[in-house]
Motif scaffolding. Sequence first.
Motif, PDB file in Angstrom:
ATOM      1  N   GLY A 120      -2.751  -0.266   3.497  1.00 46.08           N
ATOM      2  CA  GLY A 120      -2.385   0.194   2.035  1.00 46.08           C
ATOM      3  C   GLY A 120      -1.394  -0.357   1.155  1.00 46.08           C
ATOM      4  N   PRO A 121      -1.138  -0.090  -0.076  1.00 42.74           N
ATOM      5  CA  PRO A 121      -0.514  -1.243  -0.743  1.00 42.74           C
ATOM      6  C   PRO A 121       1.171  -1.032  -0.547  1.00 42.74           C
ATOM      7  N   ASN A 122       1.867  -1.868  -1.161  1.00 43.55           N
ATOM      8  CA  ASN A 122       3.367  -1.601  -0.675  1.00 43.55           C
ATOM      9  C   ASN A 122       3.790  -0.188  -1.303  1.00 43.55           C
ATOM     10  N   GLY A 123       4.581   0.422  -0.529  1.00 48.81           N
ATOM     11  CA  GLY A 123       5.126   1.503  -1.069  1.00 48.81           C
ATOM     12  C   GLY A 123       4.626   2.770  -0.585  1.00 48.81           C
ATOM     13  N   ALA A 124       3.268   2.506   0.336  1.00 50.98           N
ATOM     14  CA  ALA A 124       2.516   3.675   0.539  1.00 50.98           C
ATOM     15  C   ALA A 124       2.773   4.533   1.730  1.00 50.98           C
ATOM     16  N   GLY A 125       3.752   3.995   2.592  1.00 44.58           N
ATOM     17  CA  GLY A 125       4.468   4.982   3.500  1.00 44.58           C
ATOM     18  C   GLY A 125       4.033   4.598   4.923  1.00 44.58           C
ATOM     19  N   LYS A 126       3.592   3.086   5.010  1.00 42.38           N
ATOM     20  CA  LYS A 126       3.272   2.645   6.178  1.00 42.38           C
ATOM     21  C   LYS A 126       4.581   2.690   7.199  1.00 42.38           C
ATOM     22  N   SER A 127       5.700   2.079   6.655  1.00 44.87           N
ATOM     23  CA  SER A 127       6.731   1.776   7.404  1.00 44.87           C
ATOM     24  C   SER A 127       7.257   3.024   7.895  1.00 44.87           C
ATOM     25  N   VAL A 151      -0.475   0.604  17.099  1.00 48.76           N
ATOM     26  CA  VAL A 151      -0.703   0.916  15.654  1.00 48.76           C
ATOM     27  C   VAL A 151      -0.106  -0.317  14.890  1.00 48.76           C
ATOM     28  N   LEU A 152      -0.658  -0.964  14.070  1.00 44.48           N
ATOM     29  CA  LEU A 152      -0.441  -2.186  13.338  1.00 44.48           C
ATOM     30  C   LEU A 152      -0.100  -1.847  11.961  1.00 44.48           C
ATOM     31  N   ALA A 153       1.015  -2.039  11.207  1.00 42.92           N
ATOM     32  CA  ALA A 153       0.768  -2.191   9.522  1.00 42.92           C
ATOM     33  C   ALA A 153       0.439  -3.712   9.375  1.00 42.92           C
ATOM     34  N   LEU A 154      -0.681  -3.816   8.428  1.00 42.38           N
ATOM     35  CA  LEU A 154      -1.338  -5.042   8.325  1.00 42.38           C
ATOM     36  C   LEU A 154      -1.695  -5.174   6.766  1.00 42.38           C
ATOM     37  N   HIS A 155      -1.573  -6.373   6.220  1.00 44.48           N
ATOM     38  CA  HIS A 155      -1.746  -6.729   4.767  1.00 44.48           C
ATOM     39  C   HIS A 155      -3.307  -7.366   4.813  1.00 44.48           C
ATOM     40  N   ASP A 156      -3.323  -8.138   6.015  1.00 41.69           N
ATOM     41  CA  ASP A 156      -4.658  -9.095   5.823  1.00 41.69           C
ATOM     42  C   ASP A 156      -5.878  -7.999   6.246  1.00 41.69           C
ATOM     43  N   LEU A 157      -6.619  -7.912   5.212  1.00 40.06           N
ATOM     44  CA  LEU A 157      -7.722  -6.732   5.560  1.00 40.06           C
ATOM     45  C   LEU A 157      -8.787  -7.237   6.579  1.00 40.06           C
ATOM     46  N   SER A 158      -8.936  -8.698   6.300  1.00 43.86           N
ATOM     47  CA  SER A 158     -10.070  -9.229   6.939  1.00 43.86           C
ATOM     48  C   SER A 158      -9.675  -9.238   8.582  1.00 43.86           C
ATOM     49  N   LEU A 159      -8.385  -9.604   8.845  1.00 42.89           N
ATOM     50  CA  LEU A 159      -7.811  -9.523  10.220  1.00 42.89           C
ATOM     51  C   LEU A 159      -8.056  -7.946  10.687  1.00 42.89           C
ATOM     52  N   ALA A 160      -7.612  -6.982   9.725  1.00 43.96           N
ATOM     53  CA  ALA A 160      -7.621  -5.733  10.036  1.00 43.96           C
ATOM     54  C   ALA A 160      -9.040  -5.261  10.528  1.00 43.96           C
ATOM     55  N   ALA A 161     -10.176  -5.783   9.868  1.00 44.02           N
ATOM     56  CA  ALA A 161     -11.370  -5.391   9.909  1.00 44.02           C
ATOM     57  C   ALA A 161     -11.948  -5.908  11.201  1.00 44.02           C
ATOM     58  N   GLN A 162     -11.451  -7.425  11.586  1.00 45.33           N
ATOM     59  CA  GLN A 162     -12.078  -7.885  12.579  1.00 45.33           C
ATOM     60  C   GLN A 162     -11.595  -7.305  14.126  1.00 45.33           C
ATOM     61  N   PHE A 163     -10.367  -6.959  14.036  1.00 45.43           N
ATOM     62  CA  PHE A 163      -9.552  -6.546  15.423  1.00 45.43           C
ATOM     63  C   PHE A 163      -9.466  -5.153  15.680  1.00 45.43           C
ATOM     64  N   CYS A 164      -9.268  -4.413  14.738  1.00 44.99           N
ATOM     65  CA  CYS A 164      -9.060  -2.871  14.967  1.00 44.99           C
ATOM     66  C   CYS A 164     -10.169  -2.163  15.061  1.00 44.99           C
ATOM     67  N   ASP A 165      -9.985  -0.833  15.879  1.00 48.96           N
ATOM     68  CA  ASP A 165     -10.823  -0.031  16.191  1.00 48.96           C
ATOM     69  C   ASP A 165     -11.133   0.979  15.030  1.00 48.96           C
ATOM     70  N   GLU A 166      -9.971   1.337  14.191  1.00 52.75           N
ATOM     71  CA  GLU A 166      -9.919   2.025  13.260  1.00 52.75           C
ATOM     72  C   GLU A 166      -8.825   1.876  12.305  1.00 52.75           C
ATOM     73  N   LEU A 167      -9.215   1.981  10.975  1.00 55.93           N
ATOM     74  CA  LEU A 167      -8.269   1.921   9.937  1.00 55.93           C
ATOM     75  C   LEU A 167      -7.891   3.183   9.394  1.00 55.93           C
ATOM     76  N   VAL A 168      -6.608   3.183   8.902  1.00 56.98           N
ATOM     77  CA  VAL A 168      -5.930   4.394   8.494  1.00 56.98           C
ATOM     78  C   VAL A 168      -5.496   3.748   7.147  1.00 56.98           C
ATOM     79  N   LEU A 199      -3.485   4.481   3.674  1.00 61.67           N
ATOM     80  CA  LEU A 199      -2.562   5.295   3.195  1.00 61.67           C
ATOM     81  C   LEU A 199      -2.251   4.866   1.584  1.00 61.67           C
ATOM     82  N   VAL A 200      -2.150   5.933   0.887  1.00 59.87           N
ATOM     83  CA  VAL A 200      -1.910   5.656  -0.605  1.00 59.87           C
ATOM     84  C   VAL A 200      -0.785   6.644  -1.173  1.00 59.87           C
ATOM     85  N   GLU A 201       0.500   6.386  -1.558  1.00 58.19           N
ATOM     86  CA  GLU A 201       1.405   7.177  -2.022  1.00 58.19           C
ATOM     87  C   GLU A 201       1.729   8.301  -1.054  1.00 58.19           C
ATOM     88  N   GLY A 202       1.749   8.068   0.290  1.00 58.20           N
ATOM     89  CA  GLY A 202       2.023   9.033   1.306  1.00 58.20           C
ATOM     90  C   GLY A 202       0.802   9.654   1.767  1.00 58.20           C
TER      91      GLY A 202
END
Length: 256
Positions: free
Chosen positions: A35-42, A192-209, A211-214
């Motif tokens: 999700g974008p910056n400020g989405a609530g991931k951290s 659970v990993l917060a990631l910005h590289d979407l290709s890496l997230a797609a390649q290695f993660c079983d599921e993506l969550v 987030l947008v504005e919480g």
Amino acid sequence: MKLETINLSVSKSGQEILRSVDVKVEAGKLIGLIGPNGAGKSTLLRVLAGLNEPSSGIVKFDNTELSKLSLKERSQKIAYLPQDKNLHWNLTVKDLVALGRHPYRRPFTPLSQADLDAVETAMSLMDISKWWNRSALKLSGGEFARVLMARALAQQPQILLADEPTAALDPAHQIRLLKLLRHSTKSGLGAVLALHDLSLAAQFCDELVMLVEGDVFMKGSAEEVLTKSALEQVYGISADIKFIDDKLTVTPLDIA
């Protein structure tokens, strides 16, 4: 074994940061939090780690509310690697990684053989054994990030929570780390990993969550979540999405 939130909301200074979030990580699963910056991931990672209290809803480890576990119990079950990576003391790399053994040790006792084995294994996995006696203050940003991940692995958690763990790493070590975590989940770790590289997230993660504005905008497999429509709505970008050698890749092209 699972760590989950149920109808979780978090507010700060009258502002809602997370709203009605339901996420779950189980043994053997690698979850990508995007999700974008400020989405609530951290914030979500900190709540999952027991560092922030929810305004409403529940965080549970298996069938027990996380708040009911002692600090020692939480620390033995959950490792948290924050986005902000600072060091305020001049420690050797070995001593810094050994801090991951704190939940298993009595105060002021020396490292046991089990502790040393865990430290050595974690350092080997992160390819930092050669820095055993090196000052951690003399490391580059990417080197320091690898040491902190080794500290988290030395903790031998059941759940690993990491906020942008690949941010300071070069491409080779990004892939090495995600391959390691992918292998570790096959051995029973949940992550659970917060990631910005979407290709890496797609390649290695079983599921993506996503987030947008919480809010949880979407969750599911990479193919389900990383669509042109979703990327335009959430990130405000147009992107080229395709498979290369059976791996889903996302290349941002322009602002939508």
